[in-house]
Structures are given as C-alpha cells and as structure tokens.
Design a protein around this motif. Structure first.
Motif, PDB file in Angstrom:
ATOM      1  N   THR A   3       0.814  -1.226   0.000  1.00 16.65           N
ATOM      2  CA  THR A   3       0.000   0.000   0.000  1.00 16.65           C
ATOM      3  C   THR A   3       0.844   1.270   0.000  1.00 16.65           C
ATOM      4  N   HIS A   4       2.065   1.168   0.518  1.00 17.68           N
ATOM      5  CA  HIS A   4       2.898   2.372   0.619  1.00 17.68           C
ATOM      6  C   HIS A   4       4.366   1.976   0.520  1.00 17.68           C
ATOM      7  N   GLU A  19       2.045   5.888  -2.877  1.00 14.72           N
ATOM      8  CA  GLU A  19       0.933   5.047  -2.425  1.00 14.72           C
ATOM      9  C   GLU A  19       0.493   4.159  -3.590  1.00 14.72           C
ATOM     10  N   ASP A  21      -2.428   1.105  -5.032  1.00 15.17           N
ATOM     11  CA  ASP A  21      -3.800   0.618  -4.868  1.00 15.17           C
ATOM     12  C   ASP A  21      -3.865  -0.827  -5.350  1.00 15.17           C
TER      13      ASP A  21
END
Length: 551
Positions: A3-4, A19, A21
């Motif tokens: 996610t990051h 970030e 997705d």
C-alpha cells in the motif's frame, strides 16, 4: 498488498514516497531511467543482502519502508512463531548504515534476514527472467498441479505424517545402533557386573573393615600393652590400685579429724573407683584379644578386593562402586529388553507407513484427475498469446518412495510447435515462451488461491500487437482478485493499468536523481503516445493512445 513505499538515500533515489492501490499497476520509463533501482529497493525489503554501494550519500543511512495490507494472507501463525507483533497493516523497514551494517524491522521489531526473506516470499513475488526458471523446478510444478487438484491440504497432512515417520525412523535406527553397541560390550559388562556383585559391596563399610584389620593385625601388641597396663594397676607392691587403697586409708583418717579433709578423701575414693573400673575393662579387653590369622586373612582379602575394584574403575569409595554396579545392571536390563523396544518401533513405523501410503494414494488419484483441467486451461490461454500449437504432456507415476509431497514422480513435458516432440520445459521453450507460460500459470493459480502481490518485470519481452493486448487483458483480470504490477515497454499493456507510474531521471545541480510519478489521465495519454511513436508524438499516436485507454 503493497500500500505504501518510502525510499530514502538509495542508489539514485534521494527521497521517494508513493501510495499503491489494488488491481493492475503499470510502471513505465525509458531504458536506464531507474526501474531496476525500484526493484532493488523492494528486494532489500524482501531480505536481500545489502552493502555500501546501495547508499546514494555514503554519509547518511539508507531507509526503505514498505507497508502491506496482510489480512488475507493468514500470517498470524508466522508472526507468532517468529515473535513478531501482528498487525493487518504491517510495516517492514530496512536500514543500511554508513558503516555498512544493515538492520531490518517488522512492525518495529528487529528481525533476521532469513525471517524477513521468509515473510517477503509471502508478500511479493517479483517475476523476472530468472524467476521464470522456477517453472522448470519440480517442486513448483507439483505446487501448480496440487492447487488445481485441490489437494494442498492433504499434502500438508501428508507432510506432517512424513515428519512423524522420519522421526520414528531415526529413533528406530538409534535404538538399533544402541543394541549393536550393547551386544558388543555385553559380555565384558556382565563380567564387570558379576565381579562387583560377588564383592557384596552393599554390606561392607570400608572404615569398619579397616578398623578390624588393624585390631587383628596388631593383636600381639594390643595384648602386651593391655597386660602391662593391668600389671601397673594391680601389682601387690607398687600397683596403682594398692597405693590408692592405702591413700584412701590415710585421707579417711584426716577426714575424721577435721571436716575440711572430707572433700579430699572423697576425691581419692572417686579416683580409686574410676581406676578400678578401668582395671576391670582392661581385664575384659585383654580376654577378648585373640590371634586369628584366618579372620585377618579374610578381612585383608576383602580390603584388597575393594582397593583393586576402586583402582580398576578409577573411583575412591564403595558408594561410587555401587553406582557403577547399578549402571551396569541397568545396561544388562536394557540389553535384554531392547529387542522389545525395537519391535514396538517397527510396529509404529509400519502404522505410519500405511497412513502415508493411504494419503499418497489419494493425492495421486486427485492429481491425475486435475491434470486435464490444468492442461486445457494452459493450452487455451497460451493460444490467445500467440502460441496456438503449444501442448503439454503432464505425467505422474506412482513410486514406492516417500517424497516430501507424496509418492509421485512428475514429468512436466511441453511442445511449442505443431508436430514437435514433447520435452522438458527448459529444453522445449524459449525464454519468451517460458515467460508466457509462467504468466498463464500465475493467472490460473490466482483463480484458485490468494497469491501475494506479483510484479512482472518486462514479462512482455518479445511480444507485440494483439498478443501484447491479450497478455495485458490476462494481467488486468488477475488484478480483479490480487495486486499486480507490470514494468513494461508496451503501450497495449500500459493502457490496461488501473494506476500508471512513470520512472524518470532528473539532473539538478549536476546531480542525477531518479523519481517515480503517478500519471494523471492526460499524462497517461502522452506517455502511451510516446511509447507508440517515440519522442516526437504524432496526432495519430495520441488518438491511438486514447483508444487504447478506452478499450
């Protein structure tokens, strides 16, 4: 799911924050822009070893941090086993210090690289040309078939039983080795035991024996000295008792004259009584002393036996000899009962063997039933990727050996062209063909199990046109159930991404740095148009880019 990602002071990257997705994420960029640097950073998160060359500025530490959503991966047991704090949003951090030392953390708990590597394997699968060779690995081929045949849980039960079987096997062999050693030493041990038992050590006290020996060995001196003592006490002329008797008379007279002499008379009387008692005891002792050569010889033999045994077994006391006797007795009992232990272990091993065979038989049957489904799906999917004549011949043969995943031998054969002979994958398929086969296998597996995040590193090498479009569609469909990254040079694939990032280099103050930027809709059009036509973007390229993005 990743996610990051944060990268600081790594290679050409000064600082990067991004970030991600779910779905299909595209990463593009010119050759040499730094896509490999991004993969290198992720590799460190996954447990790869690092050195000072990883630092952009060697005076500052490099920090790479990645956050993963791990709720779907059933990793609680892994975290507990490795004493890690579990969280649905898990953060992995890797630090490389200017000294060259490296540190790794999972949710701020320090971890070894082997633990980080094991965790990384379950979070990200970086697919490169080298990783494609995994296709030719027999264990990976079994994993694919077992997933399609839905026998993965049975294989896990089989593996647990196999572990028990192997432990019992080792225990049986150890017992047999002990039996052989005991048999080899048995006669000598029995001789030692008999020798100790015959000494009847339980009833012997060394100090008492030594005292008896001294009395018997010195009987003549004892009798002589007792006689001399008796003579000194009882001699009629100068004997102590006669003289004390006379002293009693004189002190008695004094006590009758004056009271102050009574105490003196009593003391003399007391001395006489004490010496008279000593005299009687000497007389008794003198009567008990006798010369007994037979008894002396017997005690001397016992003492010599004890001393010989102590020397033989290198000990200092009878208690130590008794301990050795007990140990030898136990060995004798073990030697006599060990055959029963072996029979029990053999029976236990036979039971485990039957259980393993039963599970292996069930696994084999389901594998055979699952092969046609796998073969059909692979061949159909490969046909859409420009390999219409690709054929698989997957053969499973039962053996009498217990392997780590069953009792089967597997041949995963492949023919890429019509009329071609079936051969092992690594011999029958080119690098590009292997990449397409791997893509198809990953796509099929994603329908049956929760796969980790997968990153395809230029898996599209050697394809173009409609095949590239089909490949992109496969990755896009995979992205519906998992997170997929694709590093690509093909516009057809780039257009199918849910997210699109561009890697690029920038020179600032004569220092080159690498950046990663998420493209907006209009920027994606330009990037894909440039991938279609080159640096000079034509109107037709723009129109084609928009068409690809809307398809």
């Amino acid at each position: 799911m990743l996610t990051h990602l944060s990268i600081k002071n790594f290679a050409l990257i000064d600082s990067l924050q991004v970030e991600f997705d779910k779905g299909l994420t595209i990463i593009t960029g010119e050759t040499g822009a730094g896509k490999s640097i991004l993969l290198g950073g992720l590799a460190l998160i996954l447990g790869k070893r690092a050195d000072l060359s990883s630092l952009k500025d060697t005076t500052r530490k490099c920090v790479i941090e990645a956050e993963f959503a791990v709720k779907k991966y059933n990793l609680k047991t892994f975290f507990e086993t490795n004493d890690l704090d579990y969280d649905h949003q898990t953060i992995i951090r890797r630090e490389i210090l200017p000294s060259g030392k490296s540190r790794a953390f999972v949710n701020d708990v320090p971890v070894r690289l082997d633990v980080l590597n094991a965790l990384g394997d379950q979070l990200i699968d970086i697919h490169s040309q080298q990783q494609t060779l995994q296709l030719t690995d027999n264990q990976f081929q079994f994993q694919v078939i077992d997933t399609l045949a839905n026998v993965s849980e049975e294989v896990e039960v089989y593996q647990a039983l196999l572990k028990t079987y192997q432990i019992t096997q080792k225990e049986l062999q150890k017992t047999r080795n002990e039996q052989a050693a005991l048999e080899k030493e048995h006669d000598y041990n029995m001789f030692l035991l008999k020798e100790l038992e015959e000494a009847k050590l339980e009833s012997l006290v060394l100090a008492d024996l030594e005292t008896q020996y001294e009395r018997l060995n010195n009987a003549e001196d004892i009798k002589t000295n007792l006689g001399a003592s008796e003579q000194m006490l009882s001699d009629e002329q100068v004997g102590i008792l006669n003289l004390l008797s006379e002293l009693q008379v004189t002190t008695g007279k004094l006590s009758s004259i004056a009271p102050e002499f009574e105490s003196l008379a009593e003391r003399v009387k007391s001395s006489y009584i004490e010496l008279d008692d000593i005299y009687n005891e000497i007389m008794n002792l003198e009567g008990e002393v006798e010369f007994n050569p037979e008894q002396l010889e017997e005690i001397s033999a016992k003492l010599q036996k004890i001393f010989d045994l102590q020397k033989k077994h290198t000990v200092q006391s009878i208690e130590e000899l008794l301990a050795i006797q007990a140990e030898l007795s136990e060995k004798a009992q073990v030697s006599e009962s060990i055959e029963d232990v072996i029979l029990a272990k053999e029976k236990e091993l036979s039971i485990h063997s039957k259980q393993l065979t039963a599970f292996a038989k069930s696994i084999h049957k389901k594998r055979i039933e699952g092969i046609p489904t796998l073969t059909q799906q692979l061949e159909n999917m490969l046909a859409t990727l420009g390999m219409p004549n690709a054929r698989f011949d997957i053969k499973i043969q039962r053996t009498d050996q217990f392997y780590s995943n069953g009792m089967d031998d597997l041949q995963f054969l492949f023919a890429a062209n019509k009329g071609g002979n079936f051969n092992e994958l690594k011999k029958a398929a080119s690098g590009g063909e292997l990449s397409r086969v791997m893509l198809c296998i990953k796509a099929i597996l994603s329908k049956y199990m929760q796969l980790p995040t997968i990153m395809f590193d230029e898996i599209d090498t050697g394809v173009s046109g409609e095949v590239a479009n089909k490949m992109a569609k496969i990755m896009q469909n995979m992205g519906k159930t998992m997170q997929v990254f694709s590093i690509t040079h093909l516009p057809q694939i780039a257009a199918k991404g849910k997210q699109h990032f561009k890697v690029y280099k920038q020179d600032i103050n004569e220092i080159t740095t690498t950046h990663l930027k998420q493209l907006k809709d209009d920027e994606r059009v330009l990037e894909i148009a440039q991938m279609l036509s080159g640096a000079k973007i034509s109107d037709s390229a723009l129109a084609n880019a928009k068409e690809l993005l809307n398809s």
